[in-house]
Scaffold this motif. Structure first.
Motif, short mmCIF file in Angstrom:
data_model
loop_
_atom_site.label_atom_id
_atom_site.label_comp_id
_atom_site.label_asym_id
_atom_site.label_seq_id
_atom_site.Cartn_x
_atom_site.Cartn_y
_atom_site.Cartn_z
N THR A 69 -30.35 -12.78 -9.96
CA THR A 69 -30.20 -13.00 -8.53
C THR A 69 -31.04 -12.00 -7.71
OG1 THR A 69 -28.33 -11.48 -8.30
CG2 THR A 69 -27.84 -13.76 -8.95
N GLU A 70 -31.06 -12.26 -6.41
CA GLU A 70 -31.73 -11.34 -5.50
C GLU A 70 -31.09 -9.96 -5.55
OE1 GLU A 70 -30.70 -14.36 -4.73
OE2 GLU A 70 -32.45 -15.49 -4.03
N MET A 71 -29.76 -9.91 -5.65
CA MET A 71 -29.07 -8.63 -5.73
C MET A 71 -29.46 -7.87 -7.00
SD MET A 71 -27.56 -8.29 -2.94
CE MET A 71 -26.76 -6.74 -3.37
N ASP A 72 -29.68 -8.59 -8.10
CA ASP A 72 -30.13 -7.95 -9.33
C ASP A 72 -31.48 -7.26 -9.11
OD1 ASP A 72 -27.94 -8.76 -10.90
OD2 ASP A 72 -28.85 -10.72 -11.26
N MET A 107 -49.86 -15.95 -3.12
CA MET A 107 -48.67 -16.48 -3.78
C MET A 107 -47.70 -16.98 -2.71
SD MET A 107 -48.25 -13.35 -6.57
CE MET A 107 -47.42 -14.32 -7.83
N VAL A 108 -47.55 -18.29 -2.62
CA VAL A 108 -46.71 -18.90 -1.57
C VAL A 108 -45.41 -19.38 -2.22
CG1 VAL A 108 -46.53 -20.74 0.14
CG2 VAL A 108 -48.71 -19.54 -0.19
N ILE A 109 -44.28 -18.79 -1.79
CA ILE A 109 -43.00 -19.11 -2.42
C ILE A 109 -41.96 -19.39 -1.34
CG2 ILE A 109 -43.58 -17.61 -4.36
CD1 ILE A 109 -41.46 -15.64 -3.29
N HIS A 110 -40.88 -20.04 -1.76
CA HIS A 110 -39.78 -20.30 -0.82
C HIS A 110 -38.41 -20.14 -1.47
CE1 HIS A 110 -40.09 -24.21 -2.84
NE2 HIS A 110 -38.85 -24.45 -2.43
N GLU A 111 -38.37 -19.92 -2.78
CA GLU A 111 -37.09 -19.78 -3.47
C GLU A 111 -37.30 -19.03 -4.78
OE1 GLU A 111 -35.71 -23.73 -4.33
OE2 GLU A 111 -37.28 -24.12 -5.79
N SER A 112 -36.23 -18.70 -5.46
CA SER A 112 -36.21 -18.15 -6.81
C SER A 112 -37.04 -16.88 -6.97
CB SER A 112 -36.67 -19.18 -7.85
OG SER A 112 -36.58 -18.65 -9.16
N VAL A 113 -36.45 -15.75 -6.61
CA VAL A 113 -37.13 -14.47 -6.82
C VAL A 113 -37.39 -14.24 -8.30
CG1 VAL A 113 -34.97 -13.14 -6.91
CG2 VAL A 113 -37.11 -12.01 -6.25
N ASP A 135 -41.61 -18.17 2.66
CA ASP A 135 -41.28 -19.09 3.75
C ASP A 135 -40.35 -18.40 4.75
OD1 ASP A 135 -40.43 -21.23 5.38
OD2 ASP A 135 -40.37 -22.64 3.70
N ARG A 136 -40.73 -18.43 6.02
CA ARG A 136 -39.97 -17.72 7.04
C ARG A 136 -38.53 -18.19 7.11
NH1 ARG A 136 -43.02 -18.18 12.30
NH2 ARG A 136 -41.64 -19.93 12.74
N HIS A 141 -31.86 -12.67 1.98
CA HIS A 141 -31.78 -11.90 0.73
C HIS A 141 -32.96 -12.17 -0.18
CE1 HIS A 141 -30.00 -15.62 -0.90
NE2 HIS A 141 -29.13 -15.58 0.08
N LEU A 142 -33.58 -13.38 -0.07
CA LEU A 142 -34.80 -13.64 -0.83
C LEU A 142 -35.94 -12.77 -0.29
CD1 LEU A 142 -36.47 -15.24 -2.93
CD2 LEU A 142 -36.92 -16.91 -1.14
N HIS A 143 -36.08 -12.73 1.03
CA HIS A 143 -37.10 -11.88 1.63
C HIS A 143 -36.93 -10.42 1.20
CE1 HIS A 143 -39.14 -14.53 4.66
NE2 HIS A 143 -38.06 -15.27 4.43
N ALA A 144 -35.69 -9.94 1.23
CA ALA A 144 -35.43 -8.54 0.89
C ALA A 144 -35.78 -8.26 -0.57
CB ALA A 144 -33.96 -8.21 1.16
N ALA A 145 -35.41 -9.18 -1.47
CA ALA A 145 -35.67 -8.97 -2.89
C ALA A 145 -37.17 -8.99 -3.19
CB ALA A 145 -34.95 -10.03 -3.72
N VAL A 146 -37.90 -9.93 -2.57
CA VAL A 146 -39.35 -10.00 -2.78
C VAL A 146 -40.02 -8.73 -2.27
CG1 VAL A 146 -41.47 -11.22 -2.13
CG2 VAL A 146 -39.44 -12.52 -2.81
N ARG A 147 -39.59 -8.26 -1.10
CA ARG A 147 -40.18 -7.03 -0.56
C ARG A 147 -39.86 -5.83 -1.45
NH1 ARG A 147 -42.32 -7.50 4.47
NH2 ARG A 147 -41.85 -9.43 5.60
N ALA A 148 -38.69 -5.81 -2.04
CA ALA A 148 -38.33 -4.71 -2.93
C ALA A 148 -39.22 -4.70 -4.17
CB ALA A 148 -36.86 -4.82 -3.32
N VAL A 149 -39.47 -5.88 -4.74
CA VAL A 149 -40.36 -5.97 -5.90
C VAL A 149 -41.77 -5.55 -5.51
CG1 VAL A 149 -41.45 -7.57 -7.53
CG2 VAL A 149 -38.99 -7.74 -7.09
#
Length: 409
Positions: A69-72, A107-113, A135-136, A141-149
């Motif tokens: 998950t994003e939290m992971d 890399m254009v994504i909208h789901e599944s971190v 995707d805006r 939580h997807l945005h946050a997880a992607v930014r963290a990676v």
């Protein structure tokens, strides 16, 4: 006895070769970077279409799987050193040619971190640069997880301008253009740009991608074919965009270009000069503006520009007979209407995973076919459909990356 004239240069060459060999890490130094799929999978057997291995892979993917998950990812990426090392990212160029031939990725994504991160790991090299467009309207939580990676890597960043992407609308093109513009301004002298989506996966290592693009000698990799008559309605009529793209009865003016219209893939590999040309050429800018109210412009813009005289890296006249052509360059894809019994004329075997919007989401049984395809990427993958397919392809791609690491030129 006099020393032969060839002896001195020969000895120098021998000693210099030994010196270089001492500088290179031994092959076993890279073993810790392998990505074994796990004890429950026999990926070698899967790639050989062994029935027992395929059945084990099927059962592996059917079992109840806890998604990552994003939290992971937020938790894992708190310690970047541990994250990068634990996920076994490649943190040094594996050949001189790769070091001298950096690539750029949009890399254009909208789901599944999870799928995004596994794709990033598969294509990651420290000399490359990666722009990620999320995707805006995707969850926070997807945005946050992607930014963290992304924050764990100096050469990975999230696009500054994010679009709210509607399927088959101009927003999909704009997302790539946003990344392209930032990649041009980045301090990396990349040679080719590759655009991918979150369901793509490479069919080879970074070295193999670089070698293939090196051989292109400054020309673009763009699928292009003459459009069937029914596709012309996509740009002959004005379309309105809401939650979906709707065609109206209003006719559009002809396209403001010198050449004719072509169609092809939304995914390309294009030179830096071509990307720069998109932002400075008046004809291209007018064509972009004209395309804003067309249906699925990403499937005609790149193909049409590839045939436009004067476009950097273009090859006018190099066309495919149809979108299912086995000679296509951009993506290995299985369409539902082209798959079946190859002995009876089908283009390829049926999907071993699951069809989604007429496109195969690959299963483990598709890998034996995939690894013999000429495109450098394949679409689509989803660990929720077949985690075994993703794991075995990860293992295979990483093994190819590590073969000869530190030895090849």
């Amino acid at each position: 006895m006099a020393t032969p004239r060839w002896a001195a240069p020969f000895l120098f060459s021998l000693l210099f070769g030994l010196f270089l060999r001492l500088l290179r890490p031994p092959a076993h130094a890279y073993r810790h970077l392998a990505l074994p799929a796990g004890a429950n999978l026999s990926c070698g057997g899967v790639l050989d279409s062994d029935p027992e291995a395929l059945e084990r892979a099927r059962l592996y993917s059917l079992r109840r799987r806890r998604p990552v998950t994003e939290m992971d990812y937020l938790r894992l990426a708190r310690d970047c050193s541990s994250f990068v090392g634990g996920r076994r990212y490649l943190t040094a160029p594996l050949s001189r040619r790769e070091r001298s031939f950096p690539l750029a990725y949009s890399m254009v994504i909208h789901e599944s971190v999870e799928m995004f991160e596994r794709l990033l790991r598969a294509v990651y090299a420290p000399q490359n640069i990666y722009c990620v467009h999320v995707d805006r309207k995707s969850p926070g939580h997807l945005h946050a997880a992607v930014r963290a990676v992304a924050a764990c890597f100096p050469n990975v960043f999230v696009a500054a301008r994010l679009e709210s992407v509607t399927y088959a609308s101009w927003s999909r093109v704009q997302a790539d253009l946003n990344c392209m513009e930032e990649l041009l301004a980045a301090p990396v002298a990349w040679r080719y740009l590759i655009n991918v989506c979150g369901k793509d996966f490479p069919l080879g290592s970074n070295r193999e991608t670089v070698e293939a693009l090196w051989a292109m000698n400054g020309t673009n990799v763009v699928d292009s074919y003459v459009p069937p008559s029914f596709k012309a309605a996509r740009w002959k009529f004005h379309h309105e965009v809401g939650d979906y793209v709707r065609r109206t009865s209003q006719l559009k003016a002809p396209p403001p270009i010198r050449g004719r219209m072509f169609v092809g893939s939304a995914y390309v590999m294009v030179t830096r000069d071509f990307v720069r040309y998109l932002f400075i050429d008046p004809e291209v800018r007018a064509f972009f503006e004209w395309s804003r109210d067309t249906y699925s412009p990403d499937e005609h813009i790149w193909a049409t520009l590839q045939g436009l005289p004067g476009a950097p890296g273009s090859l006018p006249g190099r066309l495919l007979p149809h979108p299912g052509s086995p000679n296509k360059l951009s993506r290995a894809v299985k369409w539902s209407f082209l798959g079946g019994d190859v002995a009876r004329g089908a283009a390829y075997p049926p999907c071993a995973g699951r069809y989604r919007h007429m496109v195969c989401v690959f299963g483990a049984g598709d890998l034996a076919w995939l690894v013999h395809q000429s495109p450098l990427f394949a679409n689509k993958f989803d660990p929720e459909v077949s985690d075994a397919a993703v794991r075995c392809l990860e293992e295979w791609v990483r093994d190819r990356a590590l073969q000869g690491a530190g030895i090849r030129p």
